[in-house]
Every structure is written in structure tokens, then in C-alpha cells.
Design a protein around this motif. Structure first.
Motif, PDB file in Angstrom:
ATOM      1  N   UNK A   1       0.812  -1.233   0.000  1.00 43.28           N
ATOM      2  CA  UNK A   1       0.000   0.000   0.000  1.00 43.28           C
ATOM      3  C   UNK A   1       0.840   1.276   0.000  1.00 43.28           C
ATOM      4  N   UNK A   2       2.161   1.151   0.186  1.00 44.32           N
ATOM      5  CA  UNK A   2       3.024   2.341   0.266  1.00 44.32           C
ATOM      6  C   UNK A   2       2.923   3.138  -1.037  1.00 44.32           C
ATOM      7  N   UNK A   3       2.778   4.467  -0.898  1.00 44.59           N
ATOM      8  CA  UNK A   3       2.621   5.330  -2.080  1.00 44.59           C
ATOM      9  C   UNK A   3       3.841   5.257  -2.984  1.00 44.59           C
ATOM     10  N   UNK A   4       3.570   5.190  -4.302  1.00 48.28           N
ATOM     11  CA  UNK A   4       4.624   5.063  -5.313  1.00 48.28           C
ATOM     12  C   UNK A   4       5.122   6.432  -5.772  1.00 48.28           C
ATOM     13  N   UNK A   5       6.350   6.439  -6.292  1.00 48.55           N
ATOM     14  CA  UNK A   5       6.902   7.652  -6.886  1.00 48.55           C
ATOM     15  C   UNK A   5       8.419   7.729  -6.762  1.00 48.55           C
ATOM     16  N   UNK A   6       8.996   8.589  -7.598  1.00 53.45           N
ATOM     17  CA  UNK A   6      10.437   8.894  -7.576  1.00 53.45           C
ATOM     18  C   UNK A   6      10.610  10.364  -7.914  1.00 53.45           C
ATOM     19  N   UNK A   7      10.569  11.291  -7.020  1.00 53.38           N
ATOM     20  CA  UNK A   7      10.285  11.128  -5.592  1.00 53.38           C
ATOM     21  C   UNK A   7       8.787  10.933  -5.345  1.00 53.38           C
ATOM     22  N   UNK A   8       8.459  10.518  -4.135  1.00 57.11           N
ATOM     23  CA  UNK A   8       7.064  10.274  -3.750  1.00 57.11           C
ATOM     24  C   UNK A   8       6.466  11.572  -3.225  1.00 57.11           C
ATOM     25  N   UNK A   9       5.267  11.918  -3.708  1.00 56.58           N
ATOM     26  CA  UNK A   9       4.540  13.067  -3.143  1.00 56.58           C
ATOM     27  C   UNK A   9       3.856  12.608  -1.863  1.00 56.58           C
ATOM     28  N   UNK A  10       3.981  13.395  -0.798  1.00 61.23           N
ATOM     29  CA  UNK A  10       3.374  13.060   0.492  1.00 61.23           C
ATOM     30  C   UNK A  10       3.674  11.602   0.848  1.00 61.23           C
ATOM     31  N   UNK A  11       4.970  11.272   1.013  1.00 62.37           N
ATOM     32  CA  UNK A  11       5.364   9.870   1.162  1.00 62.37           C
ATOM     33  C   UNK A  11       4.903   9.230   2.473  1.00 62.37           C
ATOM     34  N   UNK A  12       4.748   7.913   2.414  1.00 66.92           N
ATOM     35  CA  UNK A  12       4.527   7.140   3.632  1.00 66.92           C
ATOM     36  C   UNK A  12       5.847   7.110   4.383  1.00 66.92           C
ATOM     37  N   UNK A  13       5.753   6.796   5.691  1.00 66.91           N
ATOM     38  CA  UNK A  13       6.981   6.777   6.479  1.00 66.91           C
ATOM     39  C   UNK A  13       6.965   5.674   7.531  1.00 66.91           C
ATOM     40  N   UNK A  14       8.156   5.468   8.098  1.00 68.48           N
ATOM     41  CA  UNK A  14       8.309   4.593   9.251  1.00 68.48           C
ATOM     42  C   UNK A  14       8.001   5.467  10.471  1.00 68.48           C
ATOM     43  N   UNK A  15       6.911   5.184  11.145  1.00 69.54           N
ATOM     44  CA  UNK A  15       6.558   5.942  12.336  1.00 69.54           C
ATOM     45  C   UNK A  15       7.530   5.564  13.467  1.00 69.54           C
ATOM     46  N   UNK A  16       7.763   4.263  13.621  1.00 72.76           N
ATOM     47  CA  UNK A  16       8.742   3.785  14.592  1.00 72.76           C
ATOM     48  C   UNK A  16       9.251   2.420  14.166  1.00 72.76           C
ATOM     49  N   UNK A  17      10.483   2.128  14.582  1.00 79.25           N
ATOM     50  CA  UNK A  17      11.110   0.838  14.325  1.00 79.25           C
ATOM     51  C   UNK A  17      11.541   0.261  15.666  1.00 79.25           C
ATOM     52  N   UNK A  18      11.173  -1.012  15.927  1.00 78.50           N
ATOM     53  CA  UNK A  18      11.495  -1.648  17.199  1.00 78.50           C
ATOM     54  C   UNK A  18      12.009  -3.061  16.957  1.00 78.50           C
ATOM     55  N   UNK A  19      12.811  -3.534  17.912  1.00 76.60           N
ATOM     56  CA  UNK A  19      13.371  -4.892  17.858  1.00 76.60           C
ATOM     57  C   UNK A  19      12.706  -5.747  18.930  1.00 76.60           C
ATOM     58  N   UNK A  20      12.553  -7.033  18.607  1.00 78.37           N
ATOM     59  CA  UNK A  20      12.075  -7.968  19.647  1.00 78.37           C
ATOM     60  C   UNK A  20      12.705  -9.329  19.397  1.00 78.37           C
TER      61      UNK A  20
END
Length: 151
Positions: A132-151
Motif C-alpha cells: 500500500x506504500x505510495x509510489x513515486x520517484x520522488x514520492x509526493x506526500x510519502x509514507x513513512x516509518x513511524x517507529x522501528x522496534x526490535x524484539x
């Protein structure tokens, strides 16, 4: 099940993406990514280059594909692990030893990248959110990583 400490969860604007990290393939890269995650480096970083049928790239602090972390670039850890749907691999410049913080997730088979880019993990759940991540090069209003966690 991945070993304890080798599960990376990316909370993205499209939903969670869970990645099994593969230190057996790329011990140096996995250790580097873990260090960046612990420092919250990836939190808020956008998917700046997203090509339909190919891959979604992230990990640039500038949001443009031009930057990396404050740490030195990594020595390549190329393997025969195939670049197929869900594979997580490091982005780099022309120099094979130029990977730093940017990585991509394959939407589809990209076997032409095999043995030229360092594979360090595979999506084990949430691939529908990657799709579902928005496509583009560059992407307009890009999706992002809100947070990254390890477990």
C-alpha cells in the motif's frame, strides 16, 4: 520463528511490517541496523523511492536518497539469497561497499540484484501494508516509518 532480538517491526503509516533479520547472511549489516533502530534513527523516515513492481526504499535521513547515518559505510556481504517478494536488502551507491542506512523491500522478484546487494532480512508479516506504500520517484506526500522496534 526468528531468534530473539532478530525481529524488526516497522510501524508504517500503512500499518505494521514485521521483518525477520538474517544475521546468518549479513552479520555486519544486521548489527548496524540494530544499532540504528536502538538509536531511533529510522523513526519518522520516509519511503522516498517506491517503484511499482520493484521495491520500496527508505532509510535516508534527508528523505531524498542522498544521505546515511553518522557511521561509516558497510563492507558488502553479498550472498546467493534471491531477491524475491518480501526480501529486505541494502541500497548502495556504485561502490559495493557503500551501503549505510538505506534499504529496500522487494515487491516482486528482482533476481537481477542477486549477489550485488546485501540481503539482510525478509518480511514475515505485513507485506500487504508494504504493497500500500505510495509510489513515486520522488514520492509526493510519502509514507513513512513511524517507529522501528526490535524484539
Amino acid at each position: 520463528m526468528p531468534e530473539a532480538g532478530n525481529t524488526l517491526t516497522l510501524e508504517t503509516t500503512q500499518g505494521p511490517v514485521v521483518i525477520e533479520m538474517r544475521p546468518d547472511l549479513a552479520p555486519g549489516h544486521v548489527a548496524h541496523i540494530k544499532k540504528l533502530v536502538e538509536e531511533k534513527f529510522y523513526d519518522g523516515i520516509v519511503f522516498h523511492r517506491v517503484i511499482d513492481g520493484f521495491m520500496a526504499q527508505t532509510g535516508c535521513p534527508n528523505g531524498t536518497g542522498t544521505g546515511g547515518s553518522k557511521y561509516s559505510n558497510l563492507k558488502a556481504e553479498f550472498t546467493a539469497e534471491p531477491h524475491v517478494r518480501g526480501i529486505c536488502s541494502m541500497a548502495r551507491a556504485q561502490d559495493p561497499n557503500s551501503a549505510n542506512s538505506q534499504f529496500f523491500i522487494c515487491f516482486d522478484d528482482a533476481r537481477f540484484l542477486d549477489r550485488q546487494y546485501t540481503v539482510w532480512g525478509k518480511v514475515i508479516s505485513g507485506m500487504e501494508n508494504v504493497d500500500k506504500i505510495k509510489r513515486g520517484e520522488p514520492v509526493r506526500d510519502p509514507d513513512k516509518i513511524v517507529s522501528a522496534t526490535l524484539s
